[in-house]
Design a protein around this motif. Structure first.
Motif, mmCIF file in Angstrom:
data_model
loop_
_atom_site.group_PDB
_atom_site.id
_atom_site.type_symbol
_atom_site.label_atom_id
_atom_site.label_comp_id
_atom_site.label_asym_id
_atom_site.label_seq_id
_atom_site.Cartn_x
_atom_site.Cartn_y
_atom_site.Cartn_z
ATOM 1 N N ARG A 150 10.604 -5.254 89.505
ATOM 2 C CA ARG A 150 10.609 -5.112 90.964
ATOM 3 C C ARG A 150 11.028 -3.722 91.412
ATOM 4 O O ARG A 150 11.096 -3.447 92.606
ATOM 5 N N ASP A 151 11.322 -2.860 90.465
ATOM 6 C CA ASP A 151 11.757 -1.494 90.757
ATOM 7 C C ASP A 151 10.523 -0.604 90.858
ATOM 8 O O ASP A 151 9.735 -0.502 89.906
ATOM 9 N N LYS A 152 10.344 0.062 91.994
ATOM 10 C CA LYS A 152 9.165 0.899 92.237
ATOM 11 C C LYS A 152 9.383 2.350 91.822
ATOM 12 O O LYS A 152 8.548 3.218 92.094
ATOM 13 N N GLY A 153 10.468 2.640 91.145
ATOM 14 C CA GLY A 153 10.761 4.011 90.741
ATOM 15 C C GLY A 153 9.740 4.575 89.766
ATOM 16 O O GLY A 153 8.984 3.845 89.120
ATOM 17 N N ASP A 154 9.734 5.892 89.656
ATOM 18 C CA ASP A 154 8.793 6.553 88.748
ATOM 19 C C ASP A 154 9.139 6.305 87.279
ATOM 20 O O ASP A 154 8.244 6.156 86.442
ATOM 21 N N ASN A 155 10.412 6.308 86.974
ATOM 22 C CA ASN A 155 10.851 6.137 85.589
ATOM 23 C C ASN A 155 11.740 4.897 85.508
ATOM 24 O O ASN A 155 12.896 4.922 85.934
ATOM 25 N N VAL A 156 11.185 3.824 84.987
ATOM 26 C CA VAL A 156 11.901 2.551 84.896
ATOM 27 C C VAL A 156 11.840 2.068 83.451
ATOM 28 O O VAL A 156 10.754 1.957 82.872
ATOM 29 N N ILE A 157 13.004 1.786 82.890
ATOM 30 C CA ILE A 157 13.080 1.390 81.481
ATOM 31 C C ILE A 157 13.968 0.149 81.361
ATOM 32 O O ILE A 157 15.054 0.087 81.941
ATOM 33 N N TYR A 158 13.465 -0.816 80.620
ATOM 34 C CA TYR A 158 14.237 -1.999 80.270
ATOM 35 C C TYR A 158 14.707 -1.851 78.830
ATOM 36 O O TYR A 158 13.908 -1.570 77.932
ATOM 37 N N LEU A 159 16.005 -2.024 78.598
ATOM 38 C CA LEU A 159 16.565 -1.861 77.259
ATOM 39 C C LEU A 159 17.226 -3.164 76.830
ATOM 40 O O LEU A 159 18.193 -3.626 77.439
ATOM 41 N N ALA A 160 16.670 -3.753 75.782
ATOM 42 C CA ALA A 160 17.244 -4.972 75.229
ATOM 43 C C ALA A 160 18.497 -4.640 74.430
ATOM 44 O O ALA A 160 18.731 -3.492 74.041
ATOM 45 N N ARG A 161 19.281 -5.645 74.153
ATOM 46 C CA ARG A 161 20.503 -5.482 73.388
ATOM 47 C C ARG A 161 20.206 -5.605 71.892
ATOM 48 O O ARG A 161 19.150 -6.107 71.494
ATOM 49 N N PRO A 162 21.125 -5.185 71.039
ATOM 50 C CA PRO A 162 20.899 -5.281 69.604
ATOM 51 C C PRO A 162 20.520 -6.704 69.173
ATOM 52 O O PRO A 162 21.133 -7.675 69.612
ATOM 53 N N CYS A 163 19.494 -6.786 68.344
ATOM 54 C CA CYS A 163 19.009 -8.032 67.716
ATOM 55 C C CYS A 163 18.154 -8.890 68.644
ATOM 56 O O CYS A 163 17.665 -9.941 68.211
ATOM 57 N N GLN A 164 17.932 -8.493 69.882
ATOM 58 C CA GLN A 164 17.038 -9.241 70.757
ATOM 59 C C GLN A 164 15.589 -8.790 70.527
ATOM 60 O O GLN A 164 15.320 -7.612 70.348
ATOM 61 N N TYR A 165 14.692 -9.748 70.524
ATOM 62 C CA TYR A 165 13.246 -9.526 70.369
ATOM 63 C C TYR A 165 12.841 -9.047 68.982
ATOM 64 O O TYR A 165 11.698 -8.639 68.783
ATOM 65 N N LEU A 166 13.729 -9.079 68.016
ATOM 66 C CA LEU A 166 13.394 -8.641 66.663
ATOM 67 C C LEU A 166 13.777 -9.733 65.675
ATOM 68 O O LEU A 166 14.935 -10.138 65.604
ATOM 69 N N THR A 167 12.795 -10.217 64.917
ATOM 70 C CA THR A 167 13.080 -11.226 63.907
ATOM 71 C C THR A 167 13.843 -10.599 62.750
ATOM 72 O O THR A 167 13.898 -9.383 62.592
ATOM 73 N N ALA A 168 14.443 -11.441 61.924
ATOM 74 C CA ALA A 168 15.316 -10.961 60.851
ATOM 75 C C ALA A 168 14.603 -10.012 59.902
ATOM 76 O O ALA A 168 15.186 -9.038 59.416
ATOM 77 N N ASP A 169 13.328 -10.270 59.625
ATOM 78 C CA ASP A 169 12.614 -9.409 58.683
ATOM 79 C C ASP A 169 12.351 -8.030 59.269
ATOM 80 O O ASP A 169 12.174 -7.062 58.542
ATOM 81 N N LYS A 170 12.359 -7.905 60.611
ATOM 82 C CA LYS A 170 12.151 -6.616 61.254
ATOM 83 C C LYS A 170 13.452 -5.856 61.479
ATOM 84 O O LYS A 170 13.432 -4.657 61.717
ATOM 85 N N ASN A 171 14.559 -6.570 61.451
ATOM 86 C CA ASN A 171 15.837 -5.927 61.736
ATOM 87 C C ASN A 171 16.937 -6.560 60.882
ATOM 88 O O ASN A 171 17.802 -7.272 61.383
ATOM 89 N N PRO A 172 16.919 -6.308 59.566
ATOM 90 C CA PRO A 172 17.876 -6.963 58.669
ATOM 91 C C PRO A 172 19.322 -6.555 58.911
ATOM 92 O O PRO A 172 20.223 -7.176 58.370
#
Length: 308
Positions: free
Chosen positions: A125-147
């Motif tokens: 919902r942010d209309k800014g030019d530079n908008v970044i979403y940063l997940a926390r450690p271990c979110q969105y990464l399965t164990a084999d991708k982030n041991p």
């Protein structure tokens, strides 16, 4: 490392041969336990993938592209829309996600990826030019991708020095890649703690906003009879270090978990400052009531002219 098998292990030829031998040599109940363990791993990985696909579909219409950021200790997932390199970025930091399970929230889950990524919803919902979403450690990464991930890292140690260093490395990566001169941090839930801890460490944090954030997890866990976050830094201990950074903390009027008590405790620890504000948002709780109203909430002042 995770205390169970990952996908690459399950499909490895040597593992398959070993499993065949076990079928001959071991009792059936052992095979049942092994099958259950493999099933849990497969189900956990599948849930992570589904949540990741949901996040990608949410980010795509507003042209936020996924990028995996390598830090000194782990990998982090970001969704980015950068239209003006060399400018200022609004960085949305996700909450704790699915951290604990059970009636008394005493045991870590197998995957902290959020079912409802509120910070990503806000970012869209942010209309800014530079908008970044940063997940926390271990979110969105399965164990084999982030041991490097383990259950303690997203439960009791979710605000550990190592995890905060990883988040700090991610901002450095963005600054180097896009030439950003500063960051506006928006932290949802536990992401508000992260925003304060980053603000205490860096010189390029221009503003901080938090949404439904504890700001003092030690008193919060004690009051809610939740296991203490041993090994985690606490934002309240760094309140004086961010006293000159303009910040606005938003609390849902219907939120039973995060109340003005949490803010007042943090505010008292800060000492004299004209740079901090707090607003209660009507008809909002810990997760609901924020997204559709976020553009107007973003317009509320974040400066050093506060009399709070």
């Amino acid at each position: 490392m995770y205390g169970y098998l990952n996908n690459s292990t399950v499909h490895h030829p040597d593992f398959i041969m070993t499993l065949k031998l076990q079928i001959i040599r071991r009792p059936l109940f052992t095979l049942g336990l092994l099958g259950l363990a493999v099933g849990v791993v497969a189900m956990t990985s599948a849930c992570t993938i589904l949540r990741e696909e949901g996040a990608t579909r949410l980010a795509a219409p507003v042209h936020m592209n996924k990028r995996q950021i390598e830090t000194g200790s782990t990998s982090l997932v970001a969704y980015e829309r950068v239209h003006k390199q060399g400018g200022i970025a609004n960085v949305y930091i996700e909450g704790d996600g699915l951290v604990l399970k059970g009636e008394h929230q005493a045991a870590p889950t197998l995957d902290p990826t959020p079912d409802n990524p509120v910070a990503l919803h806000l970012a869209t919902r942010d209309k800014g030019d530079n908008v970044i979403y940063l997940a926390r450690p271990c979110q969105y990464l399965t164990a084999d991708k982030n041991p490097a991930c383990d259950e303690k890292g997203w439960a009791a140690k979710r605000f550990s020095v190592e995890n905060m260093d990883a988040m700090n490395d991610a901002l450095d990566n963005m600054r180097n890649k896009y030439g950003f001169v500063g960051f506006n941090l928006i932290g949802y839930g536990g992401g508000g703690q992260v925003a304060i801890l980053l603000g205490a460490k860096r010189k390029d944090i221009l503003t901080i906003r938090t949404v439904a954030s504890t700001l003092d997890h030690q008193s919060w866990t004690a009051n809610k009879e939740i296991p203490a976050l041993e090994g985690s830094l606490n934002a309240k201990d760094f309140a004086r270090d961010v006293a000159t950074i303009p910040q606005h903390h938003f609390i849902g009027a219907w939120d039973d978990l995060i109340t003005t008590y949490n803010y007042n405790d943090f505010r008292a620890a800060m000492g004299p400052s004209t740079c901090i504000r707090m607003s209660k948002i009507d008809e909002a709780d810990g997760a609901d009531g924020w997204v559709n109203r976020w553009p107007s909430i973003m317009d509320l002042p974040v400066d050093c002219n506060s009399d709070q």
